[in-house]
Design an enzyme around this catalytic site. Structure first.
Site, short mmCIF file in Angstrom:
data_model
loop_
_atom_site.label_atom_id
_atom_site.label_comp_id
_atom_site.label_asym_id
_atom_site.label_seq_id
_atom_site.Cartn_x
_atom_site.Cartn_y
_atom_site.Cartn_z
N TYR A 55 0.83 -1.20 0.00
CA TYR A 55 0.00 0.00 0.00
C TYR A 55 0.88 1.26 0.00
O TYR A 55 1.57 1.55 0.97
CB TYR A 55 -0.96 0.02 1.19
CG TYR A 55 -1.91 -1.17 1.23
CD1 TYR A 55 -2.14 -1.95 0.09
CD2 TYR A 55 -2.57 -1.53 2.38
CE1 TYR A 55 -3.00 -3.04 0.11
CE2 TYR A 55 -3.44 -2.62 2.41
CZ TYR A 55 -3.63 -3.38 1.28
OH TYR A 55 -4.48 -4.46 1.31
N HIS A 113 0.31 -11.90 0.69
CA HIS A 113 -0.76 -11.06 0.11
C HIS A 113 -1.60 -11.80 -0.93
O HIS A 113 -2.79 -11.64 -1.00
CB HIS A 113 -0.12 -9.80 -0.48
CG HIS A 113 -1.04 -8.62 -0.51
ND1 HIS A 113 -0.60 -7.34 -0.35
CD2 HIS A 113 -2.36 -8.52 -0.68
CE1 HIS A 113 -1.62 -6.50 -0.42
NE2 HIS A 113 -2.70 -7.19 -0.63
P1 NDP Z 1 -13.94 -0.65 1.01
O1 NDP Z 1 -14.96 -1.59 0.48
O2 NDP Z 1 -13.62 -0.64 2.46
O3 NDP Z 1 -14.38 0.81 0.55
C1 NDP Z 1 -13.59 1.94 0.79
C2 NDP Z 1 -14.33 3.12 0.20
O4 NDP Z 1 -15.56 3.31 0.92
C3 NDP Z 1 -13.54 4.39 0.35
O5 NDP Z 1 -13.76 5.16 -0.82
C4 NDP Z 1 -14.19 5.08 1.56
O6 NDP Z 1 -14.15 6.47 1.43
C5 NDP Z 1 -15.60 4.62 1.44
N1 NDP Z 1 -16.27 4.58 2.74
C6 NDP Z 1 -15.93 3.81 3.80
N2 NDP Z 1 -16.79 4.02 4.81
C7 NDP Z 1 -17.69 4.94 4.38
C8 NDP Z 1 -18.82 5.57 4.95
N3 NDP Z 1 -19.22 5.26 6.19
N4 NDP Z 1 -19.51 6.48 4.21
C9 NDP Z 1 -19.13 6.79 2.94
N5 NDP Z 1 -18.06 6.22 2.33
C10 NDP Z 1 -17.35 5.30 3.04
O7 NDP Z 1 -12.65 -0.83 0.11
P2 NDP Z 1 -11.16 -1.30 0.24
O8 NDP Z 1 -10.87 -1.92 -1.06
O9 NDP Z 1 -10.30 -0.21 0.72
O10 NDP Z 1 -11.14 -2.50 1.31
C11 NDP Z 1 -10.93 -2.30 2.68
C12 NDP Z 1 -9.55 -2.75 3.11
O11 NDP Z 1 -9.35 -4.13 2.83
C13 NDP Z 1 -8.39 -2.08 2.34
O12 NDP Z 1 -8.21 -0.73 2.73
C14 NDP Z 1 -7.26 -3.01 2.67
O13 NDP Z 1 -6.77 -2.78 3.96
C15 NDP Z 1 -7.96 -4.36 2.57
N6 NDP Z 1 -7.83 -4.96 1.22
C16 NDP Z 1 -7.10 -6.12 1.10
C17 NDP Z 1 -6.90 -6.69 -0.14
C18 NDP Z 1 -6.09 -7.93 -0.25
O14 NDP Z 1 -5.71 -8.31 -1.38
N7 NDP Z 1 -5.79 -8.62 0.83
C19 NDP Z 1 -7.46 -6.11 -1.36
C20 NDP Z 1 -8.26 -4.93 -1.13
C21 NDP Z 1 -8.43 -4.40 0.13
P3 NDP Z 1 -13.45 7.42 2.54
O15 NDP Z 1 -12.03 6.97 2.65
O16 NDP Z 1 -13.63 8.77 1.95
O17 NDP Z 1 -14.21 7.21 3.83
#
Ligand code: NDP
Length: 284
Positions: A55, A113
């Site tokens: 990341y 990962h």
């Molecule tokens: P999410 O499904 O958690 O969505 C994140 C998005 O949702 C961001 O744009 C965030 O915006 C928005 N959001 C979150 N909460 C709210 C809310 N209450 N209201 C409005 N918008 C909201 O996506 P991710 O893909 O980031 O997944 C979460 C985590 O999982 C990652 O950050 C990572 O740590 C992990 N991950 C692991 C992977 C792997 O291969 N092992 C792959 C992908 C993710 P804002 O920031 O503006 O709140």
């Protein structure tokens, strides 16, 4: 406070809702907001923090360090080794680099990962050395389908596989067929990532969105809280939404500590049905 439950075989109590850190890096103003959001989450009990060397090429780990300050002891801290680094020596070195960026001397959980071209036996041997050396408490994998999980388990000689972190949201429910039941049987925690589909969140005016809204209104909750509650409804499930906005994090914290009814679950199943046949594990 967000409820906690035993994290697979480890028995460590971990909050069912944690905090992701993918894409928290960028302009400093945004990073400071992300740090504030992570701290808000810690105050509310969202103490499972997920990061990775990938990341922001290590930047996210440095942001986590800033957010934690003196609070390392409160947190179940998770990072991941890139598959391209996952040789025996490469894994050991990658872990040391992550620890340095995070400013701490151990990780609670270290994950591969996604599957690497190096033998899983080599990576898992490194994981075991890291456990034995006190650099990580537990070892796990990410984006591993059933057979890959079994191979990872077989590669471990004197420690157990603690977790598999996989994509899990309302439109990606394939893991419910075989992976979740297997992990439950083996006491492997299933950590669902991208609970909001990253950017594929159900639109309020879509048929599914309307169903979620009705469920949310019945409970005096928001649609996102309904989603997080649904994704953690089984005993070995955890979820790690990412939010870089404190108010969003506050909202997400309200996804746990209450229960959907049978009627709610049926309505969600109808609107977002799981697949009726086995499907390969989806990623991202
Ligand atoms: P999410 O499904 O958690 O969505 C994140 C998005 O949702 C961001 O744009 C965030 O915006 C928005 N959001 C979150 N909460 C709210 C809310 N209450 N209201 C409005 N918008 C909201 O996506 P991710 O893909 O980031 O997944 C979460 C985590 O999982 C990652 O950050 C990572 O740590 C992990 N991950 C692991 C992977 C792997 O291969 N092992 C792959 C992908 C993710 P804002 O920031 O503006 O709140």
């Amino acid at each position: 406070m967000v409820i906690r439950r035993p994290f697979g075989y480890t028995g460590v109590d971990v909050p069912v809702i944690g905090q992701g850190t993918w894409k928290v890096e960028g302009a400093r103003e945004g990073e400071l907001r992300a740090i504030a959001a992570l701290r808000t989450g810690l105050d509310l009990g969202l103490t499972h923090i997920d990061t990775a060397e990938m990341y922001g090429s290590g930047r996210a780990e440095k942001i986590v360090r800033e957010a934690l300050g003196e609070r390392r002891g409160e947190v179940f801290l998770v990072s991941k080794v890139l598959p391209t680094n996952a040789t025996f020596d490469g894994t050991l070195r990658a872990c040391e680099r992550s620890l340095k960026r995070l400013g701490c001397d151990y990780l609670d959980l270290y994950l591969l990962h996604w599957e690497s071209r190096y033998p899983i036996t080599e990576t898992m041997r490194a994981m075991e050395k890291l456990i034995d050396d006190g650099r990580i408490r537990f070892a796990g994998v990410s984006n591993f389908d059933l057979d890959q999980v079994k191979a990872a388990q077989a590669a471990l000689r004197h420690h157990r596989l603690a977790a598999n972190q996989v994509l899990y949201h309302l439109r990606e429910r394939g893991i419910e067929r075989r992976l979740i039941p297997y992990c439950r049987q083996e006491e492997i925690a299933v950590v669902g990532y991208s609970p909001f589909g990253h950017s594929d969140f159900p639109r309020p005016n879509s048929p599914g969105g309307k169903v979620l809204l009705r469920v949310a209104e019945r409970h005096g909750r928001t649609v996102r809280q309904v989603i997080l509650n649904f994704l953690t409804r089984l005993p070995q499930l955890f979820t790690i939404p990412k939010s870089a906005v404190p108010d969003h994090t506050r909202e997400n914290a309200g996804g746990a500590g209450w229960s959907l009814t049978e009627e709610d679950l049926a309505a969600i199943d109808h609107a977002f049905p799981p697949p009726d046949h086995d499907t390969p594990l989806a990623m991202w």
